[in-house]
Write an enzyme that holds these catalytic residues in place. Structure first.
Site, PDB file in Angstrom:
ATOM      1  N   HIS A 244      -4.836   6.720  -4.893  1.00 51.31           N
ATOM      2  CA  HIS A 244      -4.008   6.124  -4.222  1.00 51.31           C
ATOM      3  C   HIS A 244      -3.516   5.118  -4.659  1.00 51.31           C
ATOM      4  O   HIS A 244      -3.692   3.717  -5.021  1.00 51.31           O
ATOM      5  CB  HIS A 244      -4.088   6.316  -2.614  1.00 51.31           C
ATOM      6  CG  HIS A 244      -3.690   5.310  -1.321  1.00 51.31           C
ATOM      7  ND1 HIS A 244      -1.983   6.024  -1.592  1.00 51.31           N
ATOM      8  CD2 HIS A 244      -3.111   5.359  -0.070  1.00 51.31           C
ATOM      9  CE1 HIS A 244      -1.324   5.560  -0.869  1.00 51.31           C
ATOM     10  NE2 HIS A 244      -2.747   5.566   0.349  1.00 51.31           N
ATOM     11  N   TYR A 249      -1.227  -0.573  -0.706  1.00 51.12           N
ATOM     12  CA  TYR A 249      -2.397  -1.380  -1.143  1.00 51.12           C
ATOM     13  C   TYR A 249      -2.452  -1.901  -2.382  1.00 51.12           C
ATOM     14  O   TYR A 249      -1.676  -1.521  -3.569  1.00 51.12           O
ATOM     15  CB  TYR A 249      -3.239   0.554  -0.784  1.00 51.12           C
ATOM     16  CG  TYR A 249      -2.996   1.172   0.519  1.00 51.12           C
ATOM     17  CD1 TYR A 249      -2.193   0.115   1.626  1.00 51.12           C
ATOM     18  CD2 TYR A 249      -2.624   2.154   0.653  1.00 51.12           C
ATOM     19  CE1 TYR A 249      -2.525   0.363   3.045  1.00 51.12           C
ATOM     20  CE2 TYR A 249      -2.194   2.591   2.438  1.00 51.12           C
ATOM     21  CZ  TYR A 249      -1.927   1.779   3.418  1.00 51.12           C
ATOM     22  OH  TYR A 249      -1.651   2.005   4.772  1.00 51.12           O
ATOM     23  N   ARG A 405       1.970  14.331   9.819  1.00 49.85           N
ATOM     24  CA  ARG A 405       2.590  14.299  11.053  1.00 49.85           C
ATOM     25  C   ARG A 405       3.540  15.265  12.002  1.00 49.85           C
ATOM     26  O   ARG A 405       2.784  15.757  13.036  1.00 49.85           O
ATOM     27  CB  ARG A 405       4.180  13.251  11.044  1.00 49.85           C
ATOM     28  CG  ARG A 405       3.441  11.990  11.110  1.00 49.85           C
ATOM     29  CD  ARG A 405       4.478  10.526  11.337  1.00 49.85           C
ATOM     30  NE  ARG A 405       3.729   9.217  10.846  1.00 49.85           N
ATOM     31  CZ  ARG A 405       4.679   8.405  10.987  1.00 49.85           C
ATOM     32  NH1 ARG A 405       5.346   8.519  11.913  1.00 49.85           N
ATOM     33  NH2 ARG A 405       4.339   6.797  10.130  1.00 49.85           N
TER      34      ARG A 405
END
Length: 447
Positions: A244, A249, A405
């Site tokens: 990631h 992040y 989603r």
């Protein structure tokens, strides 16, 4: 002993076969759910959309996707926060992830999973820093594999956006000193005194913790943690492991000059800012066997209002031009696919959200590769119907589409997109009675 007659022996086509070599009995569906059926038997499949054509990824691993529709990692904030079960996936995750595999997704990726306790976004996030967590992953990977889907996991560290609350919590009713988003030490099970970043720069001073600048020793500790978590993921059965490097992040904190103001070998120049992510990718690549594929998710732009460079030609934010350079370096390390997203590293981002708004980034990265460098690229971001997804592939903007989603809204997305595009794909034998409309040949519809 009497001679057996045909009547004594059941024909093989009425035996309810099970999935071979599985840990429990499940009726076998051949081909596996989400696979386009043969055009020899189903004339409507003679001109198969790219979305339902198989794709093999990786020079060594040869990961075979039965279609081009994959499930993005989605944080569930549903693990125990403390104690021996901290970061351990539960039956919720098995059901949540398993439903997508049952309903035909080519690959199902476990949510962003932290390699260290202080790398979780919230106290209830998934972890892989111990063997108990790996043991809980195995039955989930086994179940995904039994459906003919590829089991995958995203590994990361949340950096300066850690020690925050699950997004649905209303902090207005919580007594100070708990700020919006911040999971403080104590009752909220946070670790605001141990949040890491490349520099001591908060994502947002009012609503996020203040990170401590990582020491070189902590950077080495981080790389060791990625090595150990990668080993655990492989033992649990992962066939794809993704680093990631997106959404603000830790890896994207290091990549961006907005969040990285270090003066050592991990800060300053583009080469230095890319160093940590490339070193972690090298560690992961050396750790995985040849039959496991290494992927990377990248925020291709942080949507900085002033752009990627200033009027002096200096990099002032992370954007598509630096992303192209990074992706070429990632290919050299041995990354097999770039999973292109954007944003998340600064609250100043100015995103124009519209259908397929992140596709141009995937397109730009894909087109930047030479023939020798070329690897598949996945695109995400408000892809909501089969025709739109097919057009992205037809345009050559991406090789794979990745949804989150939309799968939450429609777990049967793969089957519904097949019907939308007018083709027939396999569905679980247990569910076939619900898909007779799709699984009807054109000549039968006329009769």
């Amino acid at each position: 002993m009497s001679d057996a007659t045909y009547a004594d022996q059941p024909p093989t086509d009425i035996i309810n076969k099970g999935v071979p070599n599985a840990p429990f009995y499940q009726p076998l569906t051949e081909p596996s759910p989400g696979t386009a059926l043969s055009a020899d038997d189903w004339p409507q499949n003679k001109e198969l959309p790219l979305l339902f054509q198989p794709l093999t990824i990786g020079k060594d691993a040869q990961i075979k996707l039965k279609n081009r529709i994959i499930v993005s990692p989605m944080c569930q904030y549903s693990c125990q926060a403390d104690g021996p079960e901290a970061g351990v996936l539960t039956p919720w995750h098995l059901v949540h992830l398993g439903q997508f595999a049952v309903r035909g997704a080519a690959l199902v990726m476990v949510e962003a999973t932290s390699v260290m306790p202080n790398g979780r976004l919230s106290p209830q996030d998934s972890g892989l820093w111990n063997d108990r967590q790996a043991a809980a992953l195995k039955p989930i990977f086994d179940f995904i594999s039994m459906q003919g889907a590829v089991p995958a996991i995203q590994l990361g560290h949340g950096g300066r956006k850690t020690s925050t609350l699950a997004p649905w919590l209303d902090t207005s009713t919580v007594k100070a000193p708990l700020k919006s988003h911040v999971a403080t030490n104590g009752d909220a099970s946070g670790w605001t005194d141990n949040v890491w970043g490349p520099s001591a720069i908060s994502y947002d001073d009012e609503t996020f913790p203040m990170p401590k600048e990582m020491t070189l020793e902590q950077i080495e500790e981080l790389k060791d943690a990625f090595r150990a978590s990668t080993e655990r993921a492989v033992k649990a059965g992962a066939k794809v492991i993704e680093l990631h490097c997106a959404h603000g992040y830790l890896q994207s904190n290091f990549l961006s000059p907005v969040s990285n103001q270090r003066t050592d070998k991990y800060g300053g120049s583009l080469e230095n800012r890319m160093r940590l992510s490339l070193e972690v990718l090298e560690v992961m690549k050396k750790t995985i066997p040849k039959d496991v594929s290494l992927w990377c998710r990248l925020s291709a732009s942080e949507w900085w209002p002033e752009g990627e460079k200033n009027d002096k030609g200096e990099w002032i934010s992370w954007g598509i031009e630096q992303s192209k350079v990074f992706c070429k370096e990632a290919v050299k390390v041995g990354v097999d696919l770039i999973d292109v997203s954007s944003g998340g590293n600064t609250p100043r981002q100015k995103i124009k959200v519209e259908p397929g708004y992140q596709v141009p980034f995937a397109d730009a990265i894909r087109k930047s590769f030479t023939e020798e460098e070329k690897i598949p690229v996945a695109s995400v971001g408000l892809i909501t119907d089969g025709k739109q997804a097919e057009q992205i592939l037809q345009d050559g903007s991406a090789d794979v589409v990745s949804m989150a989603r939309e799968f939450l809204r429609d777990p049967s997305l793969v089957f519904n997109w097949a019907q939308e595009l007018g083709i027939v794909c396999s569905v679980p034998v247990e569910y076939q009675r619900a898909y007779t409309r799709m699984m009807t040949k054109p000549e039968d519809k006329k009769n």
